[in-house]
Design an enzyme around this catalytic site. Structure first.
Site, PDB file in Angstrom:
ATOM      1  CG  ASP A 159      17.326  66.228  34.869  1.00 16.38           C
ATOM      2  OD1 ASP A 159      17.666  67.326  34.632  1.00 16.38           O
ATOM      3  OD2 ASP A 159      17.956  65.100  35.207  1.00 16.38           O
ATOM      4  CG  HIS A 187      21.415  64.904  33.716  1.00 18.24           C
ATOM      5  ND1 HIS A 187      20.636  65.497  34.372  1.00 18.24           N
ATOM      6  CD2 HIS A 187      22.811  65.156  33.889  1.00 18.24           C
ATOM      7  CE1 HIS A 187      21.265  66.385  34.923  1.00 18.24           C
ATOM      8  NE2 HIS A 187      22.508  66.593  34.421  1.00 18.24           N
TER       9      HIS A 187
HETATM   10  P1  NAX Z   1      33.693  70.029  40.338  1.00 20.55           P
HETATM   11  O1  NAX Z   1      34.640  70.227  39.206  1.00 20.55           O
HETATM   12  O2  NAX Z   1      33.566  71.083  41.323  1.00 20.55           O
HETATM   13  O3  NAX Z   1      34.263  68.575  41.114  1.00 20.55           O
HETATM   14  C1  NAX Z   1      34.832  67.548  40.626  1.00 20.55           C
HETATM   15  C2  NAX Z   1      35.645  66.853  41.597  1.00 20.55           C
HETATM   16  O4  NAX Z   1      36.026  65.661  40.840  1.00 20.55           O
HETATM   17  C3  NAX Z   1      37.088  67.584  41.406  1.00 20.55           C
HETATM   18  O5  NAX Z   1      37.484  67.910  42.783  1.00 20.55           O
HETATM   19  C4  NAX Z   1      38.042  66.592  40.715  1.00 20.55           C
HETATM   20  O6  NAX Z   1      39.319  66.749  41.209  1.00 20.55           O
HETATM   21  C5  NAX Z   1      37.400  65.397  40.899  1.00 20.55           C
HETATM   22  N1  NAX Z   1      37.721  64.463  40.113  1.00 20.55           N
HETATM   23  C6  NAX Z   1      37.835  64.392  38.683  1.00 20.55           C
HETATM   24  N2  NAX Z   1      38.213  63.297  38.108  1.00 20.55           N
HETATM   25  C7  NAX Z   1      38.278  62.400  39.166  1.00 20.55           C
HETATM   26  C8  NAX Z   1      38.370  61.269  39.203  1.00 20.55           C
HETATM   27  N3  NAX Z   1      38.955  60.256  38.277  1.00 20.55           N
HETATM   28  N4  NAX Z   1      38.469  60.524  40.593  1.00 20.55           N
HETATM   29  C9  NAX Z   1      38.003  61.120  41.634  1.00 20.55           C
HETATM   30  N5  NAX Z   1      37.716  62.512  41.573  1.00 20.55           N
HETATM   31  C10 NAX Z   1      37.906  63.327  40.386  1.00 20.55           C
HETATM   32  O7  NAX Z   1      32.363  69.469  39.872  1.00 20.55           O
HETATM   33  P2  NAX Z   1      31.053  69.421  40.669  1.00 20.55           P
HETATM   34  O8  NAX Z   1      30.105  70.740  40.448  1.00 20.55           O
HETATM   35  O9  NAX Z   1      31.052  68.764  41.675  1.00 20.55           O
HETATM   36  O10 NAX Z   1      30.125  68.384  39.418  1.00 20.55           O
HETATM   37  C11 NAX Z   1      30.900  67.128  39.409  1.00 20.55           C
HETATM   38  C12 NAX Z   1      29.984  66.436  38.292  1.00 20.55           C
HETATM   39  O11 NAX Z   1      28.588  66.269  38.480  1.00 20.55           O
HETATM   40  C13 NAX Z   1      30.197  66.714  36.821  1.00 20.55           C
HETATM   41  O12 NAX Z   1      30.501  65.962  36.132  1.00 20.55           O
HETATM   42  C14 NAX Z   1      28.688  67.507  36.616  1.00 20.55           C
HETATM   43  O13 NAX Z   1      28.627  67.788  35.172  1.00 20.55           O
HETATM   44  C15 NAX Z   1      27.861  66.476  37.124  1.00 20.55           C
HETATM   45  N6  NAX Z   1      26.496  66.968  37.599  1.00 20.55           N
HETATM   46  C16 NAX Z   1      25.583  66.267  37.489  1.00 20.55           C
HETATM   47  C17 NAX Z   1      24.328  66.470  37.352  1.00 20.55           C
HETATM   48  C18 NAX Z   1      23.194  65.422  37.294  1.00 20.55           C
HETATM   49  O14 NAX Z   1      22.088  65.699  37.389  1.00 20.55           O
HETATM   50  N7  NAX Z   1      23.396  64.177  36.971  1.00 20.55           N
HETATM   51  C19 NAX Z   1      23.947  67.774  37.860  1.00 20.55           C
HETATM   52  C20 NAX Z   1      25.026  68.524  38.795  1.00 20.55           C
HETATM   53  C21 NAX Z   1      26.430  68.517  37.770  1.00 20.55           C
HETATM   54  O15 NAX Z   1      26.268  69.262  36.863  1.00 20.55           O
END
Ligand code: NAX
Length: 325
Positions: A159, A187
């Site tokens: 952000d 966020h």
């Molecule tokens: P993806 O769905 O591409 O990747 C997430 C990965 O996490 C997957 O490979 C999944 O298998 C794995 N996963 C799920 N549960 C897990 C667990 N208990 N232990 C270990 N791995 C696990 O998502 P991606 O685009 O990489 O985003 C990841 C996270 O970042 C999401 O929650 C998303 O909302 C969040 N974000 C946060 C942002 C921020 O500014 N704080 C911005 C970007 C993003 O949206």
């Protein structure tokens, strides 16, 4: 060469992980002389994908990478880690609102907080990226009772960077000429990008831009940028999120040299934010990694109303996960 540090990345086979790993491995985060041992955590169903990612890291022949641990076990993943990027969590599915997401992801951060508490290195520092990141961070922190609360942070840097990018674009200058931006709150689209102390090309942002834009289109653009990217790209922000996570941990590691950054961390009551809520404030990081919430920031009525709105949202999230914290 320095002794290696152990760096955990959860959700390492996901979209953000795919960008993040290479930025950590090439020295962008902890410096070009700092070797790393990567500890990668995934869910069992994604282990094969993770194996492919590991093959690619090996194939990149990165000189700073001194080892890779790839696992679906949180205790193995966090064993001895000095830095932890908690990225993995369940994405918001169709029809899920924010409280459904909080409820779905909360338990992940209970287990990970406990595992960090048991096996991480005594100097561990944590950034939570997985959404809803402020409340997930709160849950992890509350389940890691022996780790000082200030070692837990949530990522607001995307952000922050988005706000700086918008100011630079509007002024037609490189983003390196923007400083002093701060993000308050959660966020979520309630967060408040504050330019009261920002300068752009050496001129106060409040003088350079009309208030109508700063409190209108600028705010809306920053707050809804994630959705705009999903609409345009057909996928959520990944490289920019990874870059922001690197910026956050880089600045925590090296210090900000007096510069302002936005980090969400457990409140100690600053600016009237209830103690313990993981809230983004304007911060500085001293050499040695002490994060300081900047005192005496001018909070006008508009900013106060935004702080209040974010406090209310985070209190509601905390209430929704009361049994986990
Ligand atoms: P993806 O769905 O591409 O990747 C997430 C990965 O996490 C997957 O490979 C999944 O298998 C794995 N996963 C799920 N549960 C897990 C667990 N208990 N232990 C270990 N791995 C696990 O998502 P991606 O685009 O990489 O985003 C990841 C996270 O970042 C999401 O929650 C998303 O909302 C969040 N974000 C946060 C942002 C921020 O500014 N704080 C911005 C970007 C993003 O949206």
């Amino acid at each position: 060469m320095l002794p290696p540090i152990r760096v955990a990345i959860t959700g390492a086979a996901g979209n953000i992980g795919y960008s993040l790993l290479w930025r950590i491995a090439d020295g962008s985060c902890f410096g070009p002389d700092q070797p790393v041992i990567l500890h990668l955590l995934e869910v069992p169903g994604a282990l094969e994908r993770l194996e492919g990612v590991v093959m690619e890291v090996v194939d990149s022949a990165m000189p700073l990478v001194q080892g890779i641990v790839a696992t679906d076990n949180a205790r193995t993943a966090f064993d001895g880690v000095n830095q932890a990027f908690l990225v993995g969590s369940r994405p918001r599915g169709p029809g899920m609102n924010r409280s459904d997401l909080v409820a779905a992801n909360g338990p992940i951060f209970v287990g990970q907080g406990q595992a960090l508490n048991e096996v991480a290195a005594s100097d561990v520092r944590v950034i939570v990226v997985g959404n809803p990141c402020n409340t997930n961070c709160l849950i992890a922190q509350r389940n890691a009772r022996d780790i000082p609360p200030e070692r837990f942070t949530a990522m607001m840097r995307l952000d922050h960077n988005r706000a700086a990018g918008q100011l630079a674009q509007r002024a037609g200058v490189p983003v390196s000429q923007v400083s002093g931006v701060a993000i308050w709150g959660n966020h979520a689209d309630t967060m408040y990008p504050d330019v009261t102390r920002a300068t752009v090309g050496g001129v106060a942002a409040t003088e350079r831009f009309e208030q109508e834009w700063l409190r209108g289109a600028f705010l809306d653009t920053v707050a809804t940028r994630g959705a705009a990217i999903i609409k345009a790209r057909g996928a959520s922000s990944a490289a920019s999120a990874a870059s922001a996570a690197v910026d956050h941990m880089h600045d925590w590691w090296f210090g900000t040299n007096g510069g302002v950054v936005s980090m969400a961390l457990p409140s100690r009551g600053q600016y009237g934010v209830p103690e313990g809520l993981v809230f983004s404030f304007p911060c500085r990081v001293g050499s040695g990694g002490a994060v300081e919430v900047i005192e005496g920031w001018p909070v006008d009525a508009f900013c106060q109303s935004k702080i209040d709105q974010n406090v209310a949202a985070l209190l509601a999230e905390r209430e929704a996960v009361a049994d986990l914290v």
